[in-house]
Design a protein around this motif. Structure first.
Motif, PDB file in Angstrom:
ATOM      1  N   ARG A   1       0.825  -1.211   0.000  1.00 54.85           N
ATOM      2  CA  ARG A   1       0.000   0.000   0.000  1.00 54.85           C
ATOM      3  C   ARG A   1       0.857   1.259   0.000  1.00 54.85           C
ATOM      4  NH1 ARG A   1      -4.940  -1.352   4.269  1.00 54.85           N
ATOM      5  NH2 ARG A   1      -5.859  -3.078   3.082  1.00 54.85           N
ATOM      6  N   LEU A   2       1.890   1.251   0.839  1.00 54.95           N
ATOM      7  CA  LEU A   2       2.802   2.392   0.877  1.00 54.95           C
ATOM      8  C   LEU A   2       3.520   2.539  -0.458  1.00 54.95           C
ATOM      9  CD1 LEU A   2       4.370   4.627   2.333  1.00 54.95           C
ATOM     10  CD2 LEU A   2       5.935   2.858   3.183  1.00 54.95           C
ATOM     11  N   ALA A   3       3.961   1.412  -1.011  1.00 60.10           N
ATOM     12  CA  ALA A   3       4.680   1.449  -2.281  1.00 60.10           C
ATOM     13  C   ALA A   3       3.813   2.010  -3.403  1.00 60.10           C
ATOM     14  CB  ALA A   3       5.183   0.054  -2.642  1.00 60.10           C
TER      15      ALA A   3
ATOM     16  N   GLY B   1      10.056   2.586  -9.235  1.00 59.29           N
ATOM     17  CA  GLY B   1       9.657   3.197  -7.971  1.00 59.29           C
ATOM     18  C   GLY B   1       9.181   2.161  -6.975  1.00 59.29           C
ATOM     19  N   TYR B   2       8.377   1.205  -7.447  1.00 58.09           N
ATOM     20  CA  TYR B   2       7.900   0.152  -6.548  1.00 58.09           C
ATOM     21  C   TYR B   2       9.076  -0.665  -6.024  1.00 58.09           C
ATOM     22  CZ  TYR B   2       5.056  -3.508  -4.487  1.00 58.09           C
ATOM     23  OH  TYR B   2       4.485  -4.362  -3.581  1.00 58.09           O
ATOM     24  N   CYS B   3       9.999  -0.998  -6.900  1.00 58.29           N
ATOM     25  CA  CYS B   3      11.154  -1.791  -6.482  1.00 58.29           C
ATOM     26  C   CYS B   3      11.984  -1.064  -5.426  1.00 58.29           C
ATOM     27  CB  CYS B   3      12.039  -2.124  -7.688  1.00 58.29           C
ATOM     28  SG  CYS B   3      11.339  -3.356  -8.810  1.00 58.29           S
TER      29      CYS B   3
ATOM     30  N   THR C   1      16.505  -3.808  -5.317  1.00 61.42           N
ATOM     31  CA  THR C   1      17.391  -2.642  -5.448  1.00 61.42           C
ATOM     32  C   THR C   1      17.984  -2.576  -6.853  1.00 61.42           C
ATOM     33  OG1 THR C   1      17.978  -2.741  -3.099  1.00 61.42           O
ATOM     34  CG2 THR C   1      19.433  -1.476  -4.539  1.00 61.42           C
ATOM     35  N   ILE C   2      18.495  -3.699  -7.315  1.00 61.04           N
ATOM     36  CA  ILE C   2      19.113  -3.743  -8.651  1.00 61.04           C
ATOM     37  C   ILE C   2      18.079  -3.440  -9.733  1.00 61.04           C
ATOM     38  CG2 ILE C   2      20.240  -5.241 -10.349  1.00 61.04           C
ATOM     39  CD1 ILE C   2      21.497  -6.734  -7.924  1.00 61.04           C
TER      40      ILE C   2
ATOM     41  N   VAL D   1      17.094   0.376  -9.531  1.00 65.27           N
ATOM     42  CA  VAL D   1      18.128   1.295 -10.032  1.00 65.27           C
ATOM     43  C   VAL D   1      18.241   1.197 -11.548  1.00 65.27           C
ATOM     44  CG1 VAL D   1      20.604   1.794 -10.046  1.00 65.27           C
ATOM     45  CG2 VAL D   1      19.444   1.350  -7.879  1.00 65.27           C
ATOM     46  N   VAL D   2      18.249  -0.024 -12.069  1.00 63.04           N
ATOM     47  CA  VAL D   2      18.370  -0.214 -13.525  1.00 63.04           C
ATOM     48  C   VAL D   2      17.171   0.387 -14.254  1.00 63.04           C
ATOM     49  CG1 VAL D   2      18.421  -1.928 -15.385  1.00 63.04           C
ATOM     50  CG2 VAL D   2      19.849  -2.243 -13.351  1.00 63.04           C
ATOM     51  N   SER D   3      15.970   0.139 -13.744  1.00 62.75           N
ATOM     52  CA  SER D   3      14.761   0.672 -14.384  1.00 62.75           C
ATOM     53  C   SER D   3      14.783   2.200 -14.411  1.00 62.75           C
ATOM     54  CB  SER D   3      13.510   0.191 -13.640  1.00 62.75           C
ATOM     55  OG  SER D   3      13.394  -1.202 -13.693  1.00 62.75           O
ATOM     56  N   LEU D   4      15.149   2.801 -13.295  1.00 61.11           N
ATOM     57  CA  LEU D   4      15.191   4.269 -13.225  1.00 61.11           C
ATOM     58  C   LEU D   4      16.344   4.827 -14.058  1.00 61.11           C
ATOM     59  CD1 LEU D   4      14.339   4.896  -9.451  1.00 61.11           C
ATOM     60  CD2 LEU D   4      12.797   4.893 -11.424  1.00 61.11           C
ATOM     61  N   TYR D   5      17.430   4.063 -14.178  1.00 64.89           N
ATOM     62  CA  TYR D   5      18.560   4.518 -14.992  1.00 64.89           C
ATOM     63  C   TYR D   5      18.172   4.593 -16.460  1.00 64.89           C
ATOM     64  CZ  TYR D   5      23.344   5.075 -16.651  1.00 64.89           C
ATOM     65  OH  TYR D   5      24.489   5.559 -17.238  1.00 64.89           O
ATOM     66  N   PHE D   6      17.283   3.696 -16.898  1.00 67.33           N
ATOM     67  CA  PHE D   6      16.816   3.751 -18.285  1.00 67.33           C
ATOM     68  C   PHE D   6      16.074   5.065 -18.557  1.00 67.33           C
ATOM     69  CE2 PHE D   6      17.094  -1.033 -18.619  1.00 67.33           C
ATOM     70  CZ  PHE D   6      18.018  -1.014 -19.653  1.00 67.33           C
TER      71      PHE D   6
END
Length: 299
Positions: A27-29, A59-61, A107-108, A111-116
């Protein structure tokens, strides 16, 4: 026999998913992802749905990883509190090792998703995890200032969406950050007020004065006022591309006043019922405020 085996397998999968959702605080995520997407819409010149999917997933990750690390660190303390003793780790349904693997993988992936999207978005996401896990979590049993520290990663999502859309950090995402930063104090102090007795079992120091008193209630009022002021600042032309029409500003101001009334009620009555009403009002405020900002941009 096959039917029974299938039923057991289905029940096991359901429990596994249930534990995963609890470990990542689904829910928080989801609320954090909502804030990020709202920030994206505010910053975007053109809406790209692939970017929105990357932002939502990443963001969820990131939030899920932060919550998993938090529960790994606080496993023994969670076992002492009524509201957390049935979480997957203290209840023994998930081991620390497995939770750590999940946290690292999230985490991985995050970070990878947001880096794209762009490196700045990934950097802010990583900073959020670091601050939440390495500073906020251990400070919760040391000092009430932990709420101040925790408000920093907690305020990143609204800002993160703008950075994801623009690859830029300036006055606009800074303003979004400040809105959500000041909002967190009345929200979490109201929650801390409600759960104060339970928090003390785990040794957590969440209220600014350490007590459910007029000092805490007064600080809630002051931070709510600051939240309202910053929320309507975009209507005065001080915040670059982040703008707000007069009508939208009035709506947001009135919503803030409603929340402020609940804060004054808590100051007057100093009871858990008033704290709960304020907490619910704060959740409504942050969600509706972000919706008003987005609708105002596109109308």
């Amino acid at each position: 026999m096959k039917t029974a085996a299938g039923t057991i397998k289905q029940a096991t999968w359901s429990m596994t998913m249930s534990d995963f959702k609890e470990l990542t605080k689904v829910r928080l995520a989801v609320s954090v992802v909502f804030s990020s997407i709202a920030g994206y819409f505010l910053g975007a010149y053109q809406v790209d749905f692939v970017s929105i999917l990357l932002l939502a997933f990443g963001g969820y990750c990131m939030v899920g990883a932060s919550n998993a690390y938090n529960q790994i660190i606080e496993k023994d303390l969670d076992a002492l509190m009524q509201r957390t003793k049935n979480r997957p780790l203290p209840a023994g349904r998930v081991t620390r090792k497995n939770a750590l693997v999940i946290a690292i993988v999230l985490t991985i992936l995050g970070v990878v998703s947001l880096y794209f999207l762009n490196p700045k978005t990934a950097l802010f996401g990583a900073i959020s995890i670091f601050l939440y896990t390495s500073l906020y979590t251990p400070l919760k049993t040391k000092t009430p200032l932990s709420v101040f520290v925790g408000a920093i990663p907690g305020a990143i999502p609204f800002m993160l969406g703008w950075v994801a859309a623009t690859n830029d950090f300036g006055i606009e995402p800074g303003t979004l950050f400040m809105i959500q930063f000041f909002w967190q104090f009345p929200h979490f102090w109201a929650l801390g007020w409600m759960l104060d007795e339970d928090y003390k079992k785990g040794g957590f120091k969440m209220l600014p004065t350490g007590k459910k008193d007029t000092g805490t209630a007064l600080q809630i009022i002051l931070y709510t006022i600051w939240m309202i002021v910053i929320s309507i600042m975009p209507a005065f032309g001080f915040t670059g591309r982040l703008e707000l029409s007069v009508i939208a500003a009035i709506i947001i101001f009135l919503m803030g006043v409603v929340m402020l009334i609940f804060a004054f009620k808590l100051y007057e009555k100093r009871d858990n019922i008033s704290a709960r009403k304020l907490m619910l009002a704060s959740v409504s405020y942050i969600t509706l405020m972000q919706i008003v900002f987005v609708i105002d941009k596109f109308i």
